[in-house]
Design a protein around this motif. Structure first.
Motif, PDB file in Angstrom:
ATOM      1  N   ASN A 300      92.655  53.715  37.627  1.00 11.95           N
ATOM      2  CA  ASN A 300      93.179  52.014  37.448  1.00 11.95           C
ATOM      3  C   ASN A 300      93.985  51.228  37.382  1.00 11.95           C
ATOM      4  O   ASN A 300      94.372  51.252  38.584  1.00 11.95           O
ATOM      5  CB  ASN A 300      93.739  52.678  35.220  1.00 11.95           C
ATOM      6  CG  ASN A 300      92.530  52.969  34.515  1.00 11.95           C
ATOM      7  OD1 ASN A 300      91.777  51.997  34.040  1.00 11.95           O
ATOM      8  ND2 ASN A 300      93.054  54.576  34.170  1.00 11.95           N
ATOM      9  N   GLU A 302      96.400  49.218  35.892  1.00  8.42           N
ATOM     10  CA  GLU A 302      97.222  48.484  35.026  1.00  8.42           C
ATOM     11  C   GLU A 302      97.847  49.749  35.013  1.00  8.42           C
ATOM     12  O   GLU A 302      97.399  50.826  34.657  1.00  8.42           O
ATOM     13  CB  GLU A 302      96.859  47.816  34.153  1.00  8.42           C
ATOM     14  CG  GLU A 302      96.453  46.289  34.295  1.00  8.42           C
ATOM     15  CD  GLU A 302      97.285  45.094  34.724  1.00  8.42           C
ATOM     16  OE1 GLU A 302      98.468  45.842  35.069  1.00  8.42           O
ATOM     17  OE2 GLU A 302      97.345  44.662  35.875  1.00  8.42           O
ATOM     18  N   ASP A 305      96.703  50.934  30.848  1.00  4.51           N
ATOM     19  CA  ASP A 305      95.196  52.090  31.289  1.00  4.51           C
ATOM     20  C   ASP A 305      95.184  52.928  31.823  1.00  4.51           C
ATOM     21  O   ASP A 305      94.766  54.029  31.312  1.00  4.51           O
ATOM     22  CB  ASP A 305      94.605  51.365  32.238  1.00  4.51           C
ATOM     23  CG  ASP A 305      94.037  49.613  31.095  1.00  4.51           C
ATOM     24  OD1 ASP A 305      94.824  49.755  29.985  1.00  4.51           O
ATOM     25  OD2 ASP A 305      93.453  48.648  31.909  1.00  4.51           O
ATOM     26  N   HIS A 306      96.515  53.675  32.495  1.00  3.89           N
ATOM     27  CA  HIS A 306      96.302  54.580  33.211  1.00  3.89           C
ATOM     28  C   HIS A 306      96.818  55.165  32.151  1.00  3.89           C
ATOM     29  O   HIS A 306      96.831  56.911  32.517  1.00  3.89           O
ATOM     30  CB  HIS A 306      97.501  55.231  34.483  1.00  3.89           C
ATOM     31  CG  HIS A 306      97.890  55.869  35.063  1.00  3.89           C
ATOM     32  ND1 HIS A 306      97.292  56.757  35.862  1.00  3.89           N
ATOM     33  CD2 HIS A 306      98.995  56.495  35.061  1.00  3.89           C
ATOM     34  CE1 HIS A 306      97.430  58.320  35.979  1.00  3.89           C
ATOM     35  NE2 HIS A 306      98.735  57.860  36.058  1.00  3.89           N
TER      36      HIS A 306
END
Length: 323
Positions: A300, A302, A305-306
Motif C-alpha cells: 500500500n 497510504e 490502507d495499510h
C-alpha cells in the motif's frame, strides 16, 4: 640345425606365446572388482602406492603384477589425484586409464538462497568428506548455489569458490543496474538484497519488495524489517518464537525499527534473484506491506490502507488460532 634343436626352439616359441598371452590376459581381462566401488587416490600418490592400495582393498590380485604390466602396456601419463569409480568387471588396464584420464567422482553441497553465514559454516563443517578448518564467512559473501567438491578437498577451497562466485556475479550484475536505484555501491546493494531475501519467499514479489524498501531508503524512513531485529540475536538462524517488544525497541546497528536506513551489514547471503531485484526494483509508490495470509504480501501507498490490511491480517491470524 638338428631336429632336437628345432623342437626346443618350437617349444620355446609356444611357451613364449603362452606366457605372453597370459601376461596380456592378466592386464586386459576383468580384475577383482565384483561390485561398483569408489577408490581414492590421495594427492601426491605414486603408481606404486596406488597399486598397493588396490591390492589391499582386494581390487587386484597382485600389486607387483599390476606394476609390471603397467610398465609394458600402460601409457606414460601421470595419474590424477581424486576419487574414482571402479566398475564391476573392469580390467587393470581400465583402472590405469581411469586414474590417468578418467573423471573424478564429484560430490555436491547446496547452499539455499537466504542461508546465513553461520549455517554455511555449519554445513561445510558437517560434511565429513571435506577436510580442514574454516572461519564463519563474512555475511553476504557467499553466493547461494549448488557446488561440487571432491572427497578430501579442503573446506577453505570450497568456501573460496562460493565467495568467488558471489564476487563474479556482483561484478556482472552491478553494471546492469537501473538508473537512480536506492544504493550507490555494491555492498549496500547486498545489504538491501539480504533484507529482500528474508522478507519474502515468493519469487514474483522480490522486485516489488525491493521497490518498497528502495522507496523507504530514498525517503530516509525506518525500514522496519523484522529480520533485522532477529539477526543480532541469532546471527540469522530462526528465532523460534515471536519477537519481544524489548527486542523491537533495542538499539543496535542492525535493528531497522530503531534507526533509519540500512543496517551496518547483510543479514544473510542473498541469492541472485534478490540481488537483481534490488538492482532493478519494481517501479512503485508503495511504502507499506503486510502479510496477506497466502504466503505473500499486500502493498500500500497510504497508511490508512495499510492499517486496514493489518487489521485483516490480524483477524485472519485470530481465526487460525495464531493470536
Amino acid at each position: 640345425m638338428g631336429r632336437a634343436l628345432k623342437l626346443a626352439i618350437g617349444l620355446a616359441m609356444v611357451l613364449g606365446l603362452i606366457v605372453a598371452s597370459w601376461f596380456s590376459y592378466g592386464w586386459f581381462s576383468a580384475a577383482e572388482v565384483d561390485a561398483d566401488a569408489n577408490f581414492l587416490v590421495p594427492s601426491g600418490s605414486s603408481l606404486t602406492s596406488v597399486a598397493q592400495s588396490l591390492e589391499e582393498n582386494g581390487h587386484i590380485a597382485s600389486a607387483d603384477a599390476f606394476l609390471l604390466r603397467a610398465k609394458v602396456f600402460g601409457g606414460g601419463e601421470p595419474i590424477q589425484a581424486g576419487e574414482f569409480k571402479l566398475v564391476a568387471g573392469m580390467s587393470p588396464a581400465d583402472m590405469l586409464h581411469a586414474f590417468q584420464n578418467g573423471d573424478v567422482v564429484r560430490r555436491f553441497i547446496t547452499i539455499p538462497e537466504g542461508t546465513p553465514s553461520i549455517i554455511v559454516f555449519e554445513t561445510l563443517m558437517a560434511e565429513g568428506l571435506l577436510t580442514g578448518e574454516i572461519p564463519v564467512p563474512v555475511e553476504g559473501s557467499v553466493l547461494p548455489d549448488t557446488y561440487d567438491f571432491e572427497r578430501g578437498e579442503d573446506r577453505a577451497k570450497v568456501l573460496a569458490r562460493m565467495q568467488g562466485a558471489m564476487q563474479n556475479f556482483l561484478a556482472e550484475a552491478w553494471p546492469k543496474r537501473a538508473p537512480d536505484i536506492a544504493v550507490d555501491n555494491v555492498r549496500d546493494a547486498v545489504i538491501l538484497a539480504s533484507i529482500v531475501e528474508k522478507e519474502t519467499g515468493v519469487a514474483k514479489e522480490r522486485r516489488m519488495v525491493a521497490g518498497l524498501y528502495s522507496n523507504r531508503v530514498k525517503k530516509g524512513m525506518f525500514l522496519q524489517a523484522d529480520p533485522t531485529i532477529i539477526y543480532p540475536i541469532t546471527k540469522g538462524k530462526p528465532l523460534g518464537r515471536r519477537i519481544l517488544r524489548s527486542e523491537i525497541a533495542s538499539i543496535n546497528d542492525y535493528n531497522t525499527y530503531s534507526m533509519p536506513g540500512l543496517p551496518k551489514g547483510p543479514i544473510t547471503n542473498p541469492g541472485r534473484e534478490s540481488i537483481e531485484a534490488v538492482l532493478n526494483p519494481a517501479k512503485t509508490d508503495a511504502i507499506y506491506m503486510v502479510a496477506d495470509g497466502t504466503g505473500g504480501h499486500e502493498f500500500n501507498v497510504e497508511l490508512a490502507d495499510h492499517d486496514a490490511a493489518v487489521q485483516r491480517w490480524r483477524a485472519l491470524r485470530r481465526e487460525r488460532g495464531e493470536m
